[in-house]
Motif scaffolding. Structure first.
Motif, mmCIF file in Angstrom:
data_model
loop_
_atom_site.group_PDB
_atom_site.id
_atom_site.type_symbol
_atom_site.label_atom_id
_atom_site.label_comp_id
_atom_site.label_asym_id
_atom_site.label_seq_id
_atom_site.Cartn_x
_atom_site.Cartn_y
_atom_site.Cartn_z
ATOM 1 N N MET A 53 8.947 10.472 30.441
ATOM 2 C CA MET A 53 9.461 10.479 31.810
ATOM 3 C C MET A 53 9.328 9.098 32.434
ATOM 4 S SD MET A 53 8.092 12.566 35.156
ATOM 5 C CE MET A 53 7.015 11.237 35.720
ATOM 6 N N THR A 54 10.357 8.693 33.121
ATOM 7 C CA THR A 54 10.339 7.444 33.877
ATOM 8 C C THR A 54 10.470 7.777 35.363
ATOM 9 O OG1 THR A 54 11.438 6.282 32.054
ATOM 10 C CG2 THR A 54 11.461 5.217 34.209
ATOM 11 N N LEU A 55 9.614 7.170 36.194
ATOM 12 C CA LEU A 55 9.655 7.423 37.634
ATOM 13 C C LEU A 55 10.150 6.185 38.364
ATOM 14 C CD1 LEU A 55 9.064 9.146 40.140
ATOM 15 C CD2 LEU A 55 6.707 8.294 40.064
ATOM 16 N N ASN A 56 11.248 6.337 39.099
ATOM 17 C CA ASN A 56 11.797 5.267 39.929
ATOM 18 C C ASN A 56 11.562 5.614 41.388
ATOM 19 O OD1 ASN A 56 13.172 3.773 37.718
ATOM 20 N ND2 ASN A 56 14.387 5.637 37.589
ATOM 21 N N GLU A 57 10.885 4.745 42.122
ATOM 22 C CA GLU A 57 10.607 4.976 43.536
ATOM 23 C C GLU A 57 11.479 4.053 44.391
ATOM 24 O OE1 GLU A 57 6.451 4.773 44.359
ATOM 25 O OE2 GLU A 57 5.957 6.401 42.971
ATOM 26 N N TYR A 58 12.016 4.605 45.484
ATOM 27 C CA TYR A 58 12.914 3.871 46.367
ATOM 28 C C TYR A 58 12.305 3.809 47.770
ATOM 29 C CZ TYR A 58 16.248 4.820 42.608
ATOM 30 O OH TYR A 58 16.871 4.908 41.380
ATOM 31 N N PRO A 59 12.620 2.766 48.530
ATOM 32 C CA PRO A 59 12.020 2.615 49.863
ATOM 33 C C PRO A 59 12.448 3.690 50.850
ATOM 34 C CG PRO A 59 13.663 0.912 49.469
ATOM 35 C CD PRO A 59 13.433 1.587 48.155
ATOM 36 N N ASN A 60 13.637 4.274 50.643
ATOM 37 C CA ASN A 60 14.115 5.330 51.532
ATOM 38 C C ASN A 60 15.204 6.131 50.827
ATOM 39 O OD1 ASN A 60 16.733 3.931 52.083
ATOM 40 N ND2 ASN A 60 15.386 2.474 53.124
ATOM 41 N N SER A 61 15.583 7.240 51.421
ATOM 42 C CA SER A 61 16.545 8.135 50.777
ATOM 43 C C SER A 61 17.942 7.531 50.717
ATOM 44 C CB SER A 61 16.582 9.476 51.510
ATOM 45 O OG SER A 61 16.903 9.302 52.877
ATOM 46 N N GLU A 62 18.270 6.645 51.671
ATOM 47 C CA GLU A 62 19.584 6.007 51.647
ATOM 48 C C GLU A 62 19.719 5.090 50.422
ATOM 49 O OE1 GLU A 62 17.585 6.085 54.281
ATOM 50 O OE2 GLU A 62 18.677 7.416 55.637
ATOM 51 N N ALA A 92 9.936 22.759 45.631
ATOM 52 C CA ALA A 92 8.498 22.581 45.826
ATOM 53 C C ALA A 92 7.689 23.545 44.969
ATOM 54 C CB ALA A 92 8.140 22.757 47.296
ATOM 55 N N ASP A 93 8.336 24.653 44.528
ATOM 56 C CA ASP A 93 7.661 25.598 43.634
ATOM 57 C C ASP A 93 7.816 25.197 42.168
ATOM 58 O OD1 ASP A 93 10.346 26.079 43.224
ATOM 59 O OD2 ASP A 93 10.226 28.247 43.537
ATOM 60 N N MET A 94 8.378 24.009 41.942
ATOM 61 C CA MET A 94 8.547 23.417 40.609
ATOM 62 C C MET A 94 9.655 24.085 39.790
ATOM 63 S SD MET A 94 4.511 22.675 39.753
ATOM 64 C CE MET A 94 4.024 24.343 40.258
ATOM 65 N N GLU A 96 5.824 16.287 49.569
ATOM 66 C CA GLU A 96 5.532 17.606 49.000
ATOM 67 C C GLU A 96 6.069 17.728 47.577
ATOM 68 O OE1 GLU A 96 6.004 22.340 50.156
ATOM 69 O OE2 GLU A 96 7.460 20.895 50.936
ATOM 70 N N LYS A 97 7.287 17.246 47.357
ATOM 71 C CA LYS A 97 7.859 17.366 46.014
ATOM 72 C C LYS A 97 7.241 16.357 45.045
ATOM 73 C CE LYS A 97 12.174 19.661 47.164
ATOM 74 N NZ LYS A 97 13.649 19.673 47.017
ATOM 75 N N HIS A 98 6.808 15.208 45.544
ATOM 76 C CA HIS A 98 6.098 14.266 44.680
ATOM 77 C C HIS A 98 4.803 14.909 44.188
ATOM 78 C CE1 HIS A 98 4.300 10.721 42.983
ATOM 79 N NE2 HIS A 98 5.264 9.928 43.414
ATOM 80 N N ALA A 99 4.105 15.593 45.078
ATOM 81 C CA ALA A 99 2.877 16.285 44.689
ATOM 82 C C ALA A 99 3.181 17.412 43.701
ATOM 83 C CB ALA A 99 2.168 16.831 45.922
ATOM 84 N N ALA A 100 4.296 18.108 43.920
ATOM 85 C CA ALA A 100 4.697 19.175 42.998
ATOM 86 C C ALA A 100 5.013 18.606 41.624
ATOM 87 C CB ALA A 100 5.903 19.922 43.550
ATOM 88 N N LEU A 101 5.650 17.453 41.584
ATOM 89 C CA LEU A 101 5.942 16.805 40.312
ATOM 90 C C LEU A 101 4.650 16.457 39.576
ATOM 91 C CD1 LEU A 101 8.064 15.459 38.400
ATOM 92 C CD2 LEU A 101 7.707 13.364 39.716
ATOM 93 N N ASP A 102 3.677 15.931 40.297
ATOM 94 C CA ASP A 102 2.383 15.609 39.688
ATOM 95 C C ASP A 102 1.733 16.856 39.098
ATOM 96 O OD1 ASP A 102 2.671 12.964 40.390
ATOM 97 O OD2 ASP A 102 1.454 13.112 42.209
ATOM 98 N N PRO A 150 8.601 25.422 35.633
ATOM 99 C CA PRO A 150 9.782 25.296 34.765
ATOM 100 C C PRO A 150 10.314 23.873 34.613
ATOM 101 C CG PRO A 150 9.956 27.267 36.087
ATOM 102 C CD PRO A 150 8.742 26.533 36.590
ATOM 103 N N VAL A 151 10.170 23.039 35.645
ATOM 104 C CA VAL A 151 10.668 21.667 35.536
ATOM 105 C C VAL A 151 9.980 20.913 34.409
ATOM 106 C CG1 VAL A 151 9.041 20.601 37.158
ATOM 107 C CG2 VAL A 151 11.352 19.656 36.909
ATOM 108 N N ALA A 152 8.779 21.339 34.025
ATOM 109 C CA ALA A 152 8.065 20.677 32.934
ATOM 110 C C ALA A 152 8.842 20.738 31.620
ATOM 111 C CB ALA A 152 6.681 21.296 32.754
ATOM 112 N N ALA A 153 9.756 21.692 31.510
ATOM 113 C CA ALA A 153 10.535 21.840 30.282
ATOM 114 C C ALA A 153 11.482 20.678 30.041
ATOM 115 C CB ALA A 153 11.319 23.147 30.306
ATOM 116 N N ILE A 154 11.803 19.927 31.105
ATOM 117 C CA ILE A 154 12.778 18.848 30.945
ATOM 118 C C ILE A 154 12.200 17.468 31.281
ATOM 119 C CG2 ILE A 154 14.758 20.366 31.305
ATOM 120 C CD1 ILE A 154 13.866 17.998 34.085
ATOM 121 N N LEU A 155 10.959 17.405 31.738
ATOM 122 C CA LEU A 155 10.424 16.145 32.249
ATOM 123 C C LEU A 155 10.343 15.051 31.199
ATOM 124 C CD1 LEU A 155 7.591 17.058 34.774
ATOM 125 C CD2 LEU A 155 9.862 16.117 35.240
ATOM 126 N N ASP A 156 10.007 15.405 29.973
ATOM 127 C CA ASP A 156 9.850 14.346 28.970
ATOM 128 C C ASP A 156 11.164 13.663 28.639
ATOM 129 O OD1 ASP A 156 10.814 16.615 27.720
ATOM 130 O OD2 ASP A 156 9.780 16.214 25.837
#
Length: 223
Positions: free
Chosen positions: A1-10, A133-135, A192-198, A209-215
């Protein structure tokens, strides 16, 4: 998994739209057609707004959803309705849309017909997915009645899904179909979703279930 963080949603929407357009263009350089899978929900709307005017040969792109509510397309809950309004406009109006909903009260009655329509367009060229948020990912919900089937390596292309709290039956691409995408992207926003991802990274797919595709995924996040 690669995580790209952006300064804002735009910035996330603009940059991710450019990435998706680039992946589609690259596919069309060596394939007759490309398949783009997109999610429903509120998060992808701004991405669709940026992507719909990308300068590529949309007439050679087939678009389908990662999952759909089993409701007619004119129902406000329909993901297809969102896609037609926000993505299949501008230059992208030339793309071909492959809807899941085929009428009837129960998706099980017609899923084989919808799968036959989808099969020639696999594997997915480019997939954009969302996460709750429920993953859950697509309509693979932690307490879904068909989650075990959807996660199975030999799962069918499409799986119907019912779960506590859902307002209607869903139909979803199975985990194996999503994992087989040649370019797989997951978009999330907010703490909230960043914490759910962790959390999902430490849990089995039966609980997250999202763990099935994260790698296989490139994750894009903004506050």
């Amino acid at each position: 998994m690669t995580l790209n963080e952006y300064p804002n949603s735009e910035m996330l929407a603009i940059n991710l739209a450019n990435i998706l357009a680039g992946k589609l263009t690259a596919t069309l350089m060596h394939e007759d057609r490309a398949t783009l899978v997109v999610p429903g929900g509120t998060t992808p709307g701004p991405i669709f707004d940026a992507l719909c005017d990308a300068d590529l040969d949309w007439s050679r792109v087939d678009v389908m959803l990662s999952d759909e509510r089993w409701v007619p397309e004119d129902d406000p809950r329909s993901n297809a309705r969102l896609v037609r309004q926000r993505l299949l406009t501008g230059r992208a109006a030339e793309a071909r849309f492959l809807p899941f909903h085929a009428g009837g009260d129960d998706p099980e009655d017609v899923l084989s017909e919808v799968e036959a329509m989808i099969l020639p367009h696999l594997p997915i060229s480019v997939a954009l997915l969302g996460m709750g948020a429920d993953m859950h990912v697509a309509s693979l919900f932690p307490r879904g009645d068909n989650l075990r089937l959807a996660l199975d390596p030999g799962a069918p292309i499409l799986v119907s899904m019912r779960a506590p709290g859902l307002d209607c039956t869903r139909v979803s691409l199975s985990a194996r179909v999503l994992r087989d995408a040649l370019s797989l992207h997951l978009v999330i926003t907010g703490a909230e979703k960043h914490a759910a991802l962790d959390r999902a990274m430490r849990l089995p797919p039966e609980e997250a279930p999202v763990a099935a595709i994260l790698d296989q995924a490139e994750v894009h996040w903004a506050e």
